[in-house]
Design an enzyme around this catalytic site. Structure first.
Site, PDB file in Angstrom:
ATOM      1  N   ARG A  66       0.758  -1.223   0.181  1.00  0.00           N
ATOM      2  CA  ARG A  66      -0.113   0.056  -0.070  1.00  0.00           C
ATOM      3  C   ARG A  66       0.781   1.273  -0.060  1.00  0.00           C
ATOM      4  NH1 ARG A  66      -3.323   2.647   4.396  1.00  0.00           N
ATOM      5  NH2 ARG A  66      -4.907   3.774   3.185  1.00  0.00           N
ATOM      6  N   HIS A  77       0.446   4.513  -2.650  1.00  0.00           N
ATOM      7  CA  HIS A  77       0.178   5.731  -2.122  1.00  0.00           C
ATOM      8  C   HIS A  77       1.310   6.525  -2.751  1.00  0.00           C
ATOM      9  CE1 HIS A  77      -3.263   5.712   0.730  1.00  0.00           C
ATOM     10  NE2 HIS A  77      -3.368   4.498   0.155  1.00  0.00           N
ATOM     11  N   HIS A 102      -6.382  -5.952  -1.916  1.00  0.00           N
ATOM     12  CA  HIS A 102      -7.365  -6.123  -0.541  1.00  0.00           C
ATOM     13  C   HIS A 102      -7.648  -7.652  -0.132  1.00  0.00           C
ATOM     14  CE1 HIS A 102      -9.314  -1.952  -1.292  1.00  0.00           C
ATOM     15  NE2 HIS A 102      -7.904  -1.658  -0.922  1.00  0.00           N
TER      16      HIS A 102
END
Length: 329
Positions: free
Chosen positions: A64, A68, A196
């Site tokens: 992640r 980002h 996810h």
């Protein structure tokens, strides 16, 4: 959890370090640090393996972190910069604060690299290597990372929310537009959403689906009722714990696999953005294919991660090579 043999990991990664997935003409290359810091990728792998052995949840954090980073100003490690007086950084954004994880892993491996190869390996490349290694350790997903990124010198608190990081409330069109602005396709978006299958989400990111969906239905009717009952026990309303989280995938929480897509077929996607993949015939077909064929998804995930890692990179004399990933030189 059972981890791959460490010696095997090193040998395997050394073997694939000369392989490349051709997805872009970006001025990066596999084995970029072989002449200047040949131990760089091994140091990263060893550090990531150690961190995930102690806490496998950090693997989701590192993947992640790469996402980002790349979606704000490109893959330039701007997400790692600490705030300074008068200049709150991306870390303080509502999308990142008390949410992003893995900074200490990056700090540790960067310090070790600096000890043997000062001012040579960029923080942006360290993030990309660490995300790749996390995908391998947690999912057996292997791909070569082209390197040569440079580190950015700018990080602003407001930029992640300025049409950069997709919100958990996004519908399909919003997701497609968001990824399209970064040069990624609808298929890339559906593929990368499979990340996810690991990680956690704050209750606040989806509690509206449980308690305040709309005037007619307090609970989102697209959410499996039995699953909603489970979620309500983990995320009661009102809650006195704003930091409460649940796994994004209750089935194989620490395994990067295709169970995410199987969960979607049973209306057990946690976020509105997850459920949105089931609102279009084209994305439903892709979800169905990935749910049936885990290896197909794994291979496509590898390619999509490579493409994501090429977004707006700095190369050559642009940017810098930070000595400390938290501080601009």
């Amino acid at each position: 959890m059972k981890m791959p043999n460490l010696a095997f990991c090193f040998v395997f990664f050394l073997a694939i370090s000369m392989m490349s997935i051709t997805v872009s003409s970006a001025p990066l290359q596999v084995g970029f640090y072989k002449p200047t810091c040949p131990s760089a990728e091994v140091i990263v792998r060893k550090g990531v393996y150690k961190a995930l052995y102690q806490n496998p949840g950090l693997g989701a954090g590192l993947i992640r972190l790469h996402f980002h980073d790349c979606f704000v100003r490109g893959c330039d490690a701007s997400v790692l910069i600490d705030s300074t007086p008068g200049n709150p950084s991306e870390k303080e954004s509502i999308t990142n604060a008390n949410s992003l994880r893995g900074f200490e892993v990056i700090d540790a491996v960067k310090a070790e690299i600096e000890a043997v190869c000062p001012e040579t390996v960029s923080c942006a490349d360290v993030i990309a290597f660490a995300a790749r290694d996390s995908a391998y350790i947690l999912g057996g997903i292997n791909y070569a990372v082209s390197a040569g990124r440079r580190d950015g010198r700018v990080s602003h608190k407001d930029e992640p929310t300025q049409n950069n990081i997709p919100a958990p409330s996004f519908n399909l069109q919003q997701l497609q537009d968001n990824f399209g602005r970064k040069g990624l396709s609808l298929d890339d978006m559906v593929t990368l959403s499979g990340a996810h299958s690991i990680g956690r989400a704050h209750c606040a990111a989806f509690s509206n689906r449980l308690y305040s969906f709309n005037a007619t239905n307090p609970q989102d009717p697209s959410l499996d009722p039995a699953f909603a009952t489970i979620l309500k026990t983990k995320c009661p309303s009102p809650t006195n714990n704003p930091n409460a989280t649940v796994p994004l995938d209750f089935t194989t929480t620490y395994r990067l696999d295709n169970k995410y897509y199987q969960n979607l077929q049973y209306s057990r996607g946690l976020l509105t953005s997850d459920e949105s993949l089931m609102t279009s015939a084209s994305t439903v077909a892709t979800v169905s294919n990935f749910a049936r064929q885990g290896e197909v998804w794994s291979n496509k995930f590898a390619g999509a991660m490579v493409r994501m890692g090429l977004i707006d990179v700095l190369t050559g004399s642009d940017g810098e090579i930070r000595k400390n990933c938290r501080v601009i030189n």
